[in-house]
Design a protein around this motif. Structure first.
Motif, PDB file in Angstrom:
ATOM      1  N   THR A 203     -63.913 -75.409  -7.905  1.00  0.00           N
ATOM      2  CA  THR A 203     -62.879 -74.391  -8.101  1.00  0.00           C
ATOM      3  C   THR A 203     -62.310 -73.948  -6.759  1.00  0.00           C
ATOM      4  O   THR A 203     -61.102 -73.760  -6.612  1.00  0.00           O
ATOM      5  N   VAL A 204     -63.173 -73.802  -5.747  1.00  0.00           N
ATOM      6  CA  VAL A 204     -62.708 -73.441  -4.401  1.00  0.00           C
ATOM      7  C   VAL A 204     -61.754 -74.505  -3.887  1.00  0.00           C
ATOM      8  O   VAL A 204     -60.677 -74.197  -3.367  1.00  0.00           O
ATOM      9  N   ARG A 205     -62.128 -75.782  -4.035  1.00  0.00           N
ATOM     10  CA  ARG A 205     -61.247 -76.877  -3.585  1.00  0.00           C
ATOM     11  C   ARG A 205     -59.905 -76.846  -4.312  1.00  0.00           C
ATOM     12  O   ARG A 205     -58.860 -77.073  -3.717  1.00  0.00           O
ATOM     13  N   GLU A 206     -59.934 -76.546  -5.606  1.00  0.00           N
ATOM     14  CA  GLU A 206     -58.692 -76.473  -6.382  1.00  0.00           C
ATOM     15  C   GLU A 206     -57.803 -75.323  -5.878  1.00  0.00           C
ATOM     16  O   GLU A 206     -56.582 -75.474  -5.772  1.00  0.00           O
ATOM     17  N   LEU A 207     -58.409 -74.185  -5.571  1.00  0.00           N
ATOM     18  CA  LEU A 207     -57.641 -73.049  -5.046  1.00  0.00           C
ATOM     19  C   LEU A 207     -57.076 -73.366  -3.661  1.00  0.00           C
ATOM     20  O   LEU A 207     -55.941 -72.998  -3.346  1.00  0.00           O
ATOM     21  N   ILE A 208     -57.867 -74.049  -2.828  1.00  0.00           N
ATOM     22  CA  ILE A 208     -57.388 -74.456  -1.501  1.00  0.00           C
ATOM     23  C   ILE A 208     -56.191 -75.386  -1.649  1.00  0.00           C
ATOM     24  O   ILE A 208     -55.168 -75.227  -0.977  1.00  0.00           O
TER      25      ILE A 208
END
Length: 133
Positions: free
Chosen positions: A107-112
């Protein structure tokens, strides 16, 4: 006319003892390829190189033609703009929206990716796009 295997002339007796007629000793084909290459010189090496390169090109071409699945969602994602507050972290926000048992780092990678960020660091006052709840 002599025997040929894959276009390479077969020389000598390579039938394994006790084996059916037509079977060859283990490694016999490769030794015949080596003999053929040695005897045919530069022309043989050029032919072999052409065959190998053709096989590689065909394999790569088939990989490019094979359809692949997209990693994106099937429907558009609704998003809203959020202004980062002091103490906010991308990891904390990601943890709050990741389904139970899900991968928070994904999810962090998707937000980045969604915000085209260089890292997961946020600055108070920064505006980011987040999925609408």
């Amino acid at each position: 006319m002599g025997r040929h295997v894959f276009g390479v002339p077969m020389v000598g007796n390579n039938v394994a003892p006790g084996a059916e007629s037509g079977s060859v000793k283990r490694g016999a084909f490769l030794s015949h390829v080596a003999v053929w290459l040695r005897e045919s010189g530069e022309a043989g090496r050029s032919k072999l190189l052409a065959v190998v390169l053709s096989v590689v090109v065909v394999c790569l071409g088939l990989g490019w033609l094979t359809p692949s699945n997209a990693d994106s969602a099937t429907e558009p994602m609704r998003v809203v703009s959020y202004t980062v507050q002091p103490g906010d972290t991308l990891w904390a926000y990601a943890a709050s929206i990741t389904p139970e048992g899900g991968d928070v780092s994904r999810t962090v990678r998707e937000l980045i990716d969604l915000n085209e960020l260089d890292s997961a660091s946020l600055i108070p006052g920064q505006r980011i796009i987040v999925p609408a709840e």
